[in-house]
Design a protein around this motif. Structure first.
Motif, PDB file in Angstrom:
ATOM      1  N   ARG A 147      -2.355  -1.547  14.056  1.00  0.00           N
ATOM      2  CA  ARG A 147      -3.493  -0.904  14.709  1.00  0.00           C
ATOM      3  C   ARG A 147      -3.151   0.528  15.090  1.00  0.00           C
ATOM      4  O   ARG A 147      -3.960   1.452  14.899  1.00  0.00           O
ATOM      5  N   ASP A 148      -1.952   0.735  15.602  1.00  0.00           N
ATOM      6  CA  ASP A 148      -1.537   2.078  16.014  1.00  0.00           C
ATOM      7  C   ASP A 148      -1.542   3.046  14.834  1.00  0.00           C
ATOM      8  O   ASP A 148      -2.082   4.163  14.933  1.00  0.00           O
ATOM      9  N   VAL A 149      -0.946   2.627  13.731  1.00  0.00           N
ATOM     10  CA  VAL A 149      -0.874   3.510  12.565  1.00  0.00           C
ATOM     11  C   VAL A 149      -2.255   3.699  11.961  1.00  0.00           C
ATOM     12  O   VAL A 149      -2.627   4.804  11.547  1.00  0.00           O
ATOM     13  N   TYR A 150      -3.047   2.638  11.916  1.00  0.00           N
ATOM     14  CA  TYR A 150      -4.406   2.742  11.376  1.00  0.00           C
ATOM     15  C   TYR A 150      -5.204   3.785  12.147  1.00  0.00           C
ATOM     16  O   TYR A 150      -5.907   4.615  11.552  1.00  0.00           O
ATOM     17  N   ASN A 151      -5.100   3.778  13.453  1.00  0.00           N
ATOM     18  CA  ASN A 151      -5.863   4.729  14.265  1.00  0.00           C
ATOM     19  C   ASN A 151      -5.380   6.162  14.080  1.00  0.00           C
ATOM     20  O   ASN A 151      -6.159   7.105  14.232  1.00  0.00           O
ATOM     21  N   VAL A 152      -4.110   6.328  13.746  1.00  0.00           N
ATOM     22  CA  VAL A 152      -3.617   7.671  13.411  1.00  0.00           C
ATOM     23  C   VAL A 152      -4.331   8.178  12.163  1.00  0.00           C
ATOM     24  O   VAL A 152      -4.807   9.325  12.108  1.00  0.00           O
ATOM     25  N   VAL A 153      -4.426   7.323  11.148  1.00  0.00           N
ATOM     26  CA  VAL A 153      -5.102   7.709   9.908  1.00  0.00           C
ATOM     27  C   VAL A 153      -6.586   7.956  10.162  1.00  0.00           C
ATOM     28  O   VAL A 153      -7.163   8.927   9.660  1.00  0.00           O
ATOM     29  N   LEU A 154      -7.211   7.105  10.961  1.00  0.00           N
ATOM     30  CA  LEU A 154      -8.633   7.254  11.249  1.00  0.00           C
ATOM     31  C   LEU A 154      -8.910   8.570  11.976  1.00  0.00           C
ATOM     32  O   LEU A 154      -9.894   9.267  11.676  1.00  0.00           O
ATOM     33  N   THR A 155      -8.063   8.941  12.922  1.00  0.00           N
ATOM     34  CA  THR A 155      -8.238  10.212  13.637  1.00  0.00           C
ATOM     35  C   THR A 155      -8.134  11.392  12.686  1.00  0.00           C
ATOM     36  O   THR A 155      -8.922  12.350  12.755  1.00  0.00           O
ATOM     37  N   SER A 156      -7.188  11.322  11.756  1.00  0.00           N
ATOM     38  CA  SER A 156      -7.043  12.375  10.748  1.00  0.00           C
ATOM     39  C   SER A 156      -8.280  12.445   9.865  1.00  0.00           C
ATOM     40  O   SER A 156      -8.804  13.534   9.575  1.00  0.00           O
ATOM     41  N   THR A 194     -11.770   3.650  -0.264  1.00  0.00           N
ATOM     42  CA  THR A 194     -10.582   2.883   0.098  1.00  0.00           C
ATOM     43  C   THR A 194     -10.737   2.335   1.515  1.00  0.00           C
ATOM     44  O   THR A 194     -11.189   3.050   2.418  1.00  0.00           O
ATOM     45  N   ARG A 195     -10.364   1.086   1.678  1.00  0.00           N
ATOM     46  CA  ARG A 195     -10.241   0.475   2.992  1.00  0.00           C
ATOM     47  C   ARG A 195      -8.934  -0.313   3.044  1.00  0.00           C
ATOM     48  O   ARG A 195      -8.455  -0.825   2.026  1.00  0.00           O
ATOM     49  N   THR A 196      -8.393  -0.387   4.252  1.00  0.00           N
ATOM     50  CA  THR A 196      -7.192  -1.172   4.501  1.00  0.00           C
ATOM     51  C   THR A 196      -7.517  -2.159   5.606  1.00  0.00           C
ATOM     52  O   THR A 196      -8.027  -1.762   6.663  1.00  0.00           O
ATOM     53  N   PHE A 197      -7.260  -3.445   5.354  1.00  0.00           N
ATOM     54  CA  PHE A 197      -7.639  -4.461   6.329  1.00  0.00           C
ATOM     55  C   PHE A 197      -6.551  -5.528   6.444  1.00  0.00           C
ATOM     56  O   PHE A 197      -5.754  -5.730   5.516  1.00  0.00           O
ATOM     57  N   PRO A 198      -6.502  -6.216   7.583  1.00  0.00           N
ATOM     58  CA  PRO A 198      -5.465  -7.238   7.765  1.00  0.00           C
ATOM     59  C   PRO A 198      -5.826  -8.522   7.029  1.00  0.00           C
ATOM     60  O   PRO A 198      -7.004  -8.879   6.918  1.00  0.00           O
ATOM     61  N   VAL A 199      -4.809  -9.213   6.544  1.00  0.00           N
ATOM     62  CA  VAL A 199      -5.039 -10.524   5.930  1.00  0.00           C
ATOM     63  C   VAL A 199      -5.497 -11.514   7.001  1.00  0.00           C
ATOM     64  O   VAL A 199      -6.350 -12.367   6.749  1.00  0.00           O
ATOM     65  N   GLY A 206       1.362   0.719   3.589  1.00  0.00           N
ATOM     66  CA  GLY A 206       0.567   1.942   3.547  1.00  0.00           C
ATOM     67  C   GLY A 206      -0.847   1.695   4.029  1.00  0.00           C
ATOM     68  O   GLY A 206      -1.373   0.582   3.918  1.00  0.00           O
ATOM     69  N   ILE A 207      -1.452   2.738   4.587  1.00  0.00           N
ATOM     70  CA  ILE A 207      -2.834   2.681   5.078  1.00  0.00           C
ATOM     71  C   ILE A 207      -3.563   3.910   4.552  1.00  0.00           C
ATOM     72  O   ILE A 207      -3.074   5.043   4.694  1.00  0.00           O
ATOM     73  N   ARG A 208      -4.721   3.678   3.940  1.00  0.00           N
ATOM     74  CA  ARG A 208      -5.559   4.783   3.486  1.00  0.00           C
ATOM     75  C   ARG A 208      -7.005   4.455   3.841  1.00  0.00           C
ATOM     76  O   ARG A 208      -7.431   3.301   3.777  1.00  0.00           O
ATOM     77  N   ILE A 209      -7.758   5.487   4.220  1.00  0.00           N
ATOM     78  CA  ILE A 209      -9.201   5.377   4.470  1.00  0.00           C
ATOM     79  C   ILE A 209      -9.863   6.454   3.627  1.00  0.00           C
ATOM     80  O   ILE A 209      -9.457   7.617   3.667  1.00  0.00           O
ATOM     81  N   GLU A 210     -10.898   6.070   2.866  1.00  0.00           N
ATOM     82  CA  GLU A 210     -11.520   7.029   1.949  1.00  0.00           C
ATOM     83  C   GLU A 210     -13.026   6.806   1.873  1.00  0.00           C
ATOM     84  O   GLU A 210     -13.494   5.680   1.704  1.00  0.00           O
ATOM     85  N   ASP A 211     -13.763   7.907   1.987  1.00  0.00           N
ATOM     86  CA  ASP A 211     -15.198   7.904   1.773  1.00  0.00           C
ATOM     87  C   ASP A 211     -15.579   9.092   0.894  1.00  0.00           C
ATOM     88  O   ASP A 211     -14.760   9.995   0.648  1.00  0.00           O
ATOM     89  N   ASN A 212     -16.835   9.116   0.466  1.00  0.00           N
ATOM     90  CA  ASN A 212     -17.350  10.160  -0.431  1.00  0.00           C
ATOM     91  C   ASN A 212     -18.402  10.988   0.292  1.00  0.00           C
ATOM     92  O   ASN A 212     -19.256  10.432   0.993  1.00  0.00           O
ATOM     93  N   PHE A 213     -18.353  12.306   0.089  1.00  0.00           N
ATOM     94  CA  PHE A 213     -19.230  13.215   0.835  1.00  0.00           C
ATOM     95  C   PHE A 213     -19.867  14.257  -0.075  1.00  0.00           C
ATOM     96  O   PHE A 213     -19.244  14.743  -1.024  1.00  0.00           O
ATOM     97  N   GLY A 260       0.796  -1.221   0.000  1.00  0.00           N
ATOM     98  CA  GLY A 260       0.000   0.000   0.000  1.00  0.00           C
ATOM     99  C   GLY A 260       0.824   1.264   0.000  1.00  0.00           C
ATOM    100  O   GLY A 260       0.284   2.358  -0.216  1.00  0.00           O
ATOM    101  N   GLN A 261       2.139   1.143   0.234  1.00  0.00           N
ATOM    102  CA  GLN A 261       2.993   2.328   0.199  1.00  0.00           C
ATOM    103  C   GLN A 261       3.181   2.843  -1.228  1.00  0.00           C
ATOM    104  O   GLN A 261       3.636   3.969  -1.430  1.00  0.00           O
TER     105      GLN A 261
END
Length: 470
Positions: free
Chosen positions: A279-288, A265-270, A431-438, A230-231
């Motif tokens: 989990r730590d990095v994912y939550n950083v992205v989620l907070t942003s 976009t979603r990022t999930f564990p295998v 890499g971790i990305r979270i994406e939605d549409n608004f 994902g990077q």
């Protein structure tokens, strides 16, 4: 048969465009079939989005012309003959199709050249949009009887600005279609998160996602990014085997039957759970992500929301020991671009990057708010103040790119802010990305499409249920 809005929708759109341009001739070239490897084997046809917006017809080889001063609107094209019917079956006449979008004048395609030559002779202004397909540029060059390099003189900034002003504010009928496209896109991601298992190849999951789009009478709105790496921001390679310990980053969306786009976009564990560091990095992205979404409302410049998201990313990385010092100052120095090299979002509609062919300077920026050209900032496609009716993506991410880390570390670049020793512990985290549409509403924003698992707990519950409770 093609699905269309009521003909009054197209009539009103063209009326607004004529008022905005005021004089001259507007030339909107539809797209033609494009051969894949020989003449009769085409790539899947996709109509030009501005032609779709104003003329609606999803058929190859059409041209729309609006004579503003004479108040004449016409579609030029080729009627199906017996040879066509043999291969494609019976079709309505071009006159019948044009009537569905409020056009009464239909002419053979071969008459376009004479019409445009007459306009040139009478010194009537001709307005075109930028060309992104070479065949359309060649056609216009032939019609105007001039070298292809000179055709761009007819690209009209007033027309670009008028089209952007209309298309950027979505009508209720469009919002309904984008809602549908976003919901199909969400189902694509649900399918991926439920289907993925250790030992599979990326292409198996990508195929599952595309099936959902096709089964909803749609198609992909852009080539799927589905990767354990994902990077790499635009990674379209799908040949890796996924294993426990990997994360899958899936950036995919559907284009619905009316050609409106979704982009999620979603990022999930295998495995069924994230590792502690994931989990730590994912939550950083989620907070942003959550901070950026909360800031969406009319009047706020999207460049400021992008900056807010960058601050939140660095605050989170500071809590992990990767960043030190004042995070506001760090963003001013562009420290975040080591981890977040792209923009927070972009406009979306008939194009997944809506109207990008018209130029980011017009779609994403204004005469007063200009696009920056520094690394990281130059990839922000949207910076201008938001208005009710805008549809956009929000997509923060963190990308640990080993080559970029090595380059910065060798220079000790921004070493006052970056703990390179601690960063080594995350070097191969991907890499971790979270994406939605608004949709921007008069008072804020609302999510488009059905909600999709986003928190660590929601994603882990979905992964566990898919693995052990199916």
């Amino acid at each position: 048969m093609q699905q269309l809005f009521e003909k009054e929708v197209y009539v009103e759109r063209r009326h607004i465009l004529k008022k905005a341009i005021g004089k001259g001739i507007i030339l909107l070239t539809g797209n033609a079939d494009s051969p894949m490897n020989y003449t009769d084997n085409y790539y899947p046809f996709r109509q030009d989005s501005s032609f779709l917006y104003y003329f609606g017809l999803d058929i190859p080889g059409l041209v729309g012309i609006i004579d503003v001063e004479k108040d004449v609107e016409a579609i030029y094209g080729k009627e199906a003959d017996l040879e066509d019917v043999i291969w494609t079956g019976p079709m309505p006449t071009l006159q019948e199709l044009a009537a569905q979008v409020g056009i009464s004048m239909v002419s053979p395609l071969k008459e376009v050249a004479a019409f445009l030559q007459s306009a040139i002779h009478h010194k009537t202004a001709i307005h075109t949009l930028p060309f992104y397909r070479a065949d359309n540029k060649l056609r216009v060059s032939s019609w105007l009887q001039m070298p292809i390099d000179l055709v761009e003189r007819y690209i009209s900034v007033p027309l670009i600005k008028a089209v952007v002003a209309q298309r950027e504010v979505k009508q209720a009928v469009e919002i309904a279609e984008i809602d549908k496209a976003a919901s199909i896109s969400a189902e694509m991601h649900v399918a991926a998160m439920q289907f993925a298992r250790p030992g599979m190849y990326e292409y198996e999951i990508a195929a599952k996602m595309e099936y959902v789009a096709l089964a909803a009478a749609g198609r992909l709105s852009y080539p799927t990014i589905l990767t354990i790496n994902g990077q790499t921001l635009h990674n379209h390679y799908h040949g890796h085997k996924i294993q426990k310990g990997h994360m899958v980053l899936a950036d995919a969306g559907a284009e619905n039957v009316m050609h409106y786009a979704g982009d999620l976009t979603r990022t999930f564990p295998v495995d069924t759970v994230f590792t502690a560091s994931q989990r730590d990095v994912y939550n950083v992205v989620l907070t942003s992500f959550e901070a950026a979404v909360a800031a969406l409302k009319p009047g706020v410049a999207f460049k400021d929301i992008h900056r807010l998201a960058c601050v939140k990313l660095l605050e989170g990385l500071k809590n992990l020991g990767i960043i030190r010092g004042d995070v506001e100052a760090a963003v001013e120095k562009s420290v975040h671009t080591l981890f977040f090299q792209c923009g927070l979002g972009h406009m979306m509609g008939l194009d997944v990057h809506d109207m990008e062919n018209l130029g980011e300077a017009y779609v994403g920026y204004t005469d007063a708010i200009l696009q920056r050209n520094e690394f990281g900032w130059k990839s922000l496609r949207l910076g201008k103040p938001l208005s009710a009716g805008f549809v956009l993506t929000v997509e923060p991410g963190i990308y640990f790119i080993p080559q970029l880390i090595d380059s910065w570390k060798a220079q000790n670049k921004l070493g006052d802010f970056i703990n390179y020793e601690q960063l080594e512990n995350y070097r191969f985290s991907g890499g971790i990305r979270i994406e939605d549409n608004f949709l921007i509403t008069p008072t804020g924003a609302r999510l488009l499409g059905q909600p999709l698992a986003k928190t660590v707990q929601e994603i882990e519950e979905m992964r566990y249920a898919a693995r052990y409770q199916a």
